[in-house]
Design a protein around this motif. Structure first.
Motif, PDB file in Angstrom:
ATOM      1  N   ILE A   1      12.968  36.831 -10.241  1.00 18.30           N
ATOM      2  CA  ILE A   1      12.304  37.942 -10.318  1.00 18.30           C
ATOM      3  C   ILE A   1      11.065  37.578 -11.656  1.00 18.30           C
ATOM      4  CG2 ILE A   1      12.069  40.487 -10.956  1.00 18.30           C
ATOM      5  CD1 ILE A   1      14.641  40.786  -9.662  1.00 18.30           C
ATOM      6  N   THR A   2       9.850  37.334 -11.315  1.00 19.96           N
ATOM      7  CA  THR A   2       8.815  37.094 -12.174  1.00 19.96           C
ATOM      8  C   THR A   2       7.968  38.195 -12.562  1.00 19.96           C
ATOM      9  OG1 THR A   2       7.237  36.032 -10.743  1.00 19.96           O
ATOM     10  CG2 THR A   2       9.014  34.805 -11.510  1.00 19.96           C
ATOM     11  N   GLY A   3       7.827  39.287 -11.688  1.00 25.82           N
ATOM     12  CA  GLY A   3       6.932  40.569 -11.997  1.00 25.82           C
ATOM     13  C   GLY A   3       7.389  41.512 -10.920  1.00 25.82           C
ATOM     14  N   GLY A   4       6.408  42.709 -10.947  1.00 24.88           N
ATOM     15  CA  GLY A   4       6.616  43.648  -9.869  1.00 24.88           C
ATOM     16  C   GLY A   4       7.296  44.937 -10.805  1.00 24.88           C
ATOM     17  N   GLU A   5       7.429  46.165 -10.069  1.00 22.41           N
ATOM     18  CA  GLU A   5       8.212  47.117 -10.512  1.00 22.41           C
ATOM     19  C   GLU A   5       9.081  47.304  -9.326  1.00 22.41           C
ATOM     20  OE1 GLU A   5       5.600  50.573 -10.959  1.00 22.41           O
ATOM     21  OE2 GLU A   5       4.250  49.266 -11.978  1.00 22.41           O
ATOM     22  N   LEU A   6      10.642  47.425  -9.612  1.00 15.53           N
ATOM     23  CA  LEU A   6      11.566  47.167  -8.899  1.00 15.53           C
ATOM     24  C   LEU A   6      12.580  48.394  -9.160  1.00 15.53           C
ATOM     25  CD1 LEU A   6      10.565  44.261  -8.871  1.00 15.53           C
ATOM     26  CD2 LEU A   6      13.096  43.598  -8.128  1.00 15.53           C
ATOM     27  N   THR A   7      12.972  49.041  -8.260  1.00 17.09           N
ATOM     28  CA  THR A   7      14.026  50.069  -8.220  1.00 17.09           C
ATOM     29  C   THR A   7      15.083  49.856  -7.074  1.00 17.09           C
ATOM     30  OG1 THR A   7      12.591  51.630  -8.942  1.00 17.09           O
ATOM     31  CG2 THR A   7      14.636  52.519  -8.324  1.00 17.09           C
ATOM     32  N   VAL A   8      16.171  49.538  -7.625  1.00 16.59           N
ATOM     33  CA  VAL A   8      17.152  48.921  -6.466  1.00 16.59           C
ATOM     34  C   VAL A   8      18.734  49.808  -6.675  1.00 16.59           C
ATOM     35  CG1 VAL A   8      18.374  46.881  -5.533  1.00 16.59           C
ATOM     36  CG2 VAL A   8      16.145  46.741  -6.871  1.00 16.59           C
ATOM     37  N   SER A   9      19.361  50.101  -5.645  1.00 16.34           N
ATOM     38  CA  SER A   9      20.683  50.763  -5.755  1.00 16.34           C
ATOM     39  C   SER A   9      21.498  49.967  -4.780  1.00 16.34           C
ATOM     40  CB  SER A   9      20.540  52.059  -5.832  1.00 16.34           C
ATOM     41  OG  SER A   9      19.936  52.691  -4.518  1.00 16.34           O
ATOM     42  N   ALA A  10      22.672  50.232  -4.848  1.00 15.04           N
ATOM     43  CA  ALA A  10      23.811  49.767  -3.992  1.00 15.04           C
ATOM     44  C   ALA A  10      25.078  50.730  -4.227  1.00 15.04           C
ATOM     45  CB  ALA A  10      24.095  48.498  -3.863  1.00 15.04           C
TER      46      ALA A  10
ATOM     47  N   ASP B   1      32.254  51.272  -6.112  1.00 18.27           N
ATOM     48  CA  ASP B   1      32.356  50.020  -6.897  1.00 18.27           C
ATOM     49  C   ASP B   1      31.184  49.248  -6.903  1.00 18.27           C
ATOM     50  OD1 ASP B   1      32.375  49.075  -4.475  1.00 18.27           O
ATOM     51  OD2 ASP B   1      34.097  48.073  -4.286  1.00 18.27           O
ATOM     52  N   SER B   2      30.121  49.855  -6.994  1.00 19.43           N
ATOM     53  CA  SER B   2      28.724  49.089  -7.221  1.00 19.43           C
ATOM     54  C   SER B   2      28.466  48.799  -8.625  1.00 19.43           C
ATOM     55  CB  SER B   2      27.887  50.010  -6.712  1.00 19.43           C
ATOM     56  OG  SER B   2      27.623  51.398  -7.378  1.00 19.43           O
ATOM     57  N   VAL B   3      27.919  47.595  -8.574  1.00 15.54           N
ATOM     58  CA  VAL B   3      27.322  47.143  -9.883  1.00 15.54           C
ATOM     59  C   VAL B   3      25.879  47.083  -9.850  1.00 15.54           C
ATOM     60  CG1 VAL B   3      29.499  45.773 -10.383  1.00 15.54           C
ATOM     61  CG2 VAL B   3      27.301  44.518  -9.340  1.00 15.54           C
TER      62      VAL B   3
END
Length: 245
Positions: free
Chosen positions: A81-90, A144-146
């Motif tokens: 990942i070199t740029g951007g706006e990320l919102t992530v979940s699992a 049990d997500s990280v």
């Protein structure tokens, strides 16, 4: 070979079930507004290929959700990942990283396969945020997500942060690796909060949640940057080991 997603117009957003490949190829995102969701054991963005593969994100506004055992952004190879706006979940995997198992071996998807060898995750820039998959208080089930890294039971892998703004929150470990992996922070503004809303009744079954650290064995190396690490439950701010009551 590779699949590239470039910049979309300002008024356009791409909403898809998932973006992934099944062979030896890469997924590259250079811009746009993307919302991706996956169920079971795929990745919302990523791959389940058998050959050399990976995910590169250079820009864009990205929201990725993995449900069940799916990762938000996952790969058997490298994630960069070199740029951007990320919102992530699992829910039951690494938000950015992947599951601790290679695959499921039963037709109903309930029986896990071999433990997974983690890949490498490198963050050089952008704003990267992982969100915990919360359960209501009193729920006896264990999530049990990280946040960033290979889910707890896997092997190896690495997380390297050289720059950018990283805000990792997770029900279990916020920034982690599999057994014997390495976490290195060379720069950037890093906030890691583990054990968020982890209300599991039997904490012997799960890691209560480290801020930065592996499930049992590995290395944490900090050479620079601004780092804030917190464990909400009985884990470690920086460090790691399974907690036995």
């Amino acid at each position: 070979s590779g699949a590239a997603i470039g910049g979309f117009t300002d008024s356009y957003s791409e909403r898809v079930d998932c973006i992934y490949n099944t062979g030896a190829m890469t997924v590259t995102i250079n811009g746009g507004e993307i919302e991706a969701t996956a169920n079971h054991n795929n990745a919302a963005i990523g791959d389940k290929g058998n050959g050399k593969s990976g995910v590169t994100i250079n820009g864009g506004v990205i929201h990725a959700v993995g449900k069940g055992g799916a990762a938000g952004i996952g790969s058997k190879g490298d994630i960069r990942i070199t740029g951007g706006e990320l919102t992530v979940s699992a829910e039951g995997s690494g938000a950015i990283g992947g599951s601790d198992y290679e695959h499921n071996v039963s037709s109903d998807g309930d029986t896990p396969g071999n433990l997974r060898q983690g890949g490498s995750i490198t963050i050089n820039g952008g704003v990267v945020r992982t969100e915990p998959f919360a359960l209501p208080e009193g729920n006896p089930l264990a999530v049990d997500s990280v946040g960033i890294g290979t889910c707890q039971m896997g092997y190896g892998g690495s997380v390297t942060i050289n720059g950018g703004t990283v805000i990792a929150e997770a029900t279990c470990d916020a920034i982690t690796t599999g057994y014997g992996g390495t976490i290195t922070i060379n720069g950037g503004d890093v906030t890691a909060i583990g054990g968020v809303n982890n209300f599991a009744e039997d904490l012997n079954r799960v890691i209560p949640g480290n801020g930065i650290g592996p499930y049992e064995s590995g290395s944490v190396i900090i050479n620079g940057g601004t780092v804030k690490a917190t464990a909400k439950g009985k884990g470690f701010g920086i460090g790691g080991a399974r907690i036995y009551n």
